[in-house]
Design an enzyme around this catalytic site. Structure first.
Site, PDB file in Angstrom:
ATOM      1  CE  LYS A  31      44.204 -70.926  44.362  1.00 43.27           C
ATOM      2  NZ  LYS A  31      43.587 -71.693  43.261  1.00 43.27           N
ATOM      3  CG  ASP A  58      41.361 -69.396  41.718  1.00 39.52           C
ATOM      4  OD1 ASP A  58      41.023 -68.492  40.942  1.00 39.52           O
ATOM      5  OD2 ASP A  58      42.472 -69.978  41.657  1.00 39.52           O
ATOM      6  CE  LYS A  60      42.961 -68.224  37.944  1.00 38.24           C
ATOM      7  NZ  LYS A  60      42.919 -69.420  38.788  1.00 38.24           N
ATOM      8  CG  ASP A  63      30.218 -66.712  29.629  1.00 40.45           C
ATOM      9  OD1 ASP A  63      29.737 -66.138  28.621  1.00 40.45           O
ATOM     10  OD2 ASP A  63      30.153 -67.943  29.790  1.00 40.45           O
ATOM     11  CB  THR A 121      51.468 -65.958  38.484  1.00 40.75           C
ATOM     12  OG1 THR A 121      50.544 -67.000  38.824  1.00 40.75           O
ATOM     13  CG2 THR A 121      51.189 -64.747  39.341  1.00 40.75           C
ATOM     14  NE  ARG A 213      52.183 -76.286  41.353  1.00 34.47           N
ATOM     15  CZ  ARG A 213      52.242 -75.925  40.070  1.00 34.47           C
ATOM     16  NH1 ARG A 213      52.507 -76.836  39.152  1.00 34.47           N
ATOM     17  NH2 ARG A 213      52.045 -74.674  39.709  1.00 34.47           N
TER      18      ARG A 213
HETATM   19  O1  C5P Z   1      51.068 -74.613  43.167  1.00 38.38           O
HETATM   20  P1  C5P Z   1      51.055 -73.118  43.009  1.00 38.38           P
HETATM   21  O2  C5P Z   1      51.557 -72.384  44.224  1.00 38.38           O
HETATM   22  O3  C5P Z   1      51.689 -72.666  41.715  1.00 38.38           O
HETATM   23  O4  C5P Z   1      49.496 -72.795  42.921  1.00 38.38           O
HETATM   24  C1  C5P Z   1      49.030 -71.506  42.629  1.00 38.38           C
HETATM   25  C2  C5P Z   1      47.529 -71.533  42.648  1.00 38.38           C
HETATM   26  O5  C5P Z   1      47.055 -70.230  42.358  1.00 38.38           O
HETATM   27  C3  C5P Z   1      46.884 -72.454  41.631  1.00 38.38           C
HETATM   28  O6  C5P Z   1      45.731 -73.005  42.248  1.00 38.38           O
HETATM   29  C4  C5P Z   1      46.483 -71.557  40.490  1.00 38.38           C
HETATM   30  O7  C5P Z   1      45.311 -71.994  39.849  1.00 38.38           O
HETATM   31  C5  C5P Z   1      46.225 -70.236  41.215  1.00 38.38           C
HETATM   32  N1  C5P Z   1      46.428 -69.014  40.442  1.00 38.38           N
HETATM   33  C6  C5P Z   1      47.614 -68.692  39.826  1.00 38.38           C
HETATM   34  N2  C5P Z   1      47.749 -67.534  39.098  1.00 38.38           N
HETATM   35  C7  C5P Z   1      46.718 -66.692  39.003  1.00 38.38           C
HETATM   36  C8  C5P Z   1      45.506 -67.000  39.632  1.00 38.38           C
HETATM   37  C9  C5P Z   1      45.405 -68.172  40.360  1.00 38.38           C
HETATM   38  O8  C5P Z   1      48.575 -69.443  39.944  1.00 38.38           O
HETATM   39  N3  C5P Z   1      46.851 -65.556  38.347  1.00 38.38           N
END
Ligand code: C5P
Length: 236
Positions: A31, A58, A60, A63, A121, A213
């Site tokens: 991603k 990603d 998002k 607009d 999330t 992460r």
């Molecule tokens: O590090 P972590 O596992 O929290 O990363 C989650 C990834 O998913 C990030 O790149 C974040 O931008 C993306 N994301 C998210 N929640 C969403 C959509 C995308 O955490 N609803």
């Protein structure tokens, strides 16, 4: 996208990204988010695609319909596999996004799949109630956005693991439930609120998991990926 975990390449340079990918083999799901894309631009996508990765771009989008349509036509031309918008942009915006993708997909290539973010999330019940002034529980808000997304013709949504089963009931099993907020039972929560483990995701009906992460921040990212993958596939 393949069904293997989607690794969030949240790095601030191409150099760090390829240093990280060096220890992995095979054509992974990756991603590219705002940080990497805004730094490196379209060439990072082209390089990853050429190297055989499936790419979820990603960004998002959210607009007015016309702007989203034009932007999606450009993204489709990049040959990415999956892109997204915010469902809060509305039905007309989501339909326009699809039209843009159809227009921009080069002849002979598959149109990128399109999914919509329901509630991030990192969002919790209090924020939905007090900041967004939404008077129903968070889960109902997510379900409402999922139905709107399905009616708009998109392939699925981004949601948390906690809403995946309810979305499957309403929108079907094949409707994408792409779930970030994935953490190992012994890992940190960071800024995410609605978190779950990879095996909870599998049992709840997620179709894809996004993991950042928990893998990129591990001392041995390759081992962390294998652990996540085994729990996700149920083979550990
Ligand atoms: O590090 P972590 O596992 O929290 O990363 C989650 C990834 O998913 C990030 O790149 C974040 O931008 C993306 N994301 C998210 N929640 C969403 C959509 C995308 O955490 N609803």
């Amino acid at each position: 996208m393949k069904t293997s975990p989607i690794i969030a390449l949240d790095f601030d340079s191409a150099e760090k990204t390829f240093e990280f990918l060096k220890s992995f083999e095979g054509n992974l799901n990756v991603k590219v988010g705002m940080e990497l894309y805004y730094k490196e631009g379209p060439p990072i996508v082209a390089i990853l695609k050429e190297a055989g990765y499936d790419v979820f771009l990603d960004l998002k989008l959210h607009d007015i319909p016309n702007t989203v349509m034009s932007a999606m036509a450009v993204l489709a031309g990049m040959g990415v596999d999956l892109v997204n918008v915010h469902a809060a942009g509305g039905k007309r915006m989501m339909e326009a996004a699809l039209e843009g993708l159809d227009k921009g997909t080069p002849a002979g290539l598959k149109r990128p799949s399109l999914i919509a973010v329901t509630q991030l999330t990192s969002t919790d019940e209090r924020q939905v109630r007090e900041e967004q002034l939404i008077q129903v529980p968070l889960q109902d808000s997510v379900l409402h956005y999922a139905q709107l997304t399905k009616e708009s013709g998109l392939e699925g949504v981004v949601c948390s693991v906690h809403e995946a089963a309810a979305i499957a009931d309403v929108c079907g099993n094949s409707f994408y439930k792409v779930t970030p907020g994935i953490r190992m039972a012994d890992g940190g929560q960071h800024d995410q609120k609605r978190i779950a483990t990879p095996d909870e995701a599998r049992k709840s009906g997620s179709t894809h998991i996004v993991v950042g992460r928990a893998i990129t921040g591990a001392t041995d990212p390759r081992a962390a990926y294998e652990r996540v993958n085994a729990l996700w596939k149920g083979t550990d």
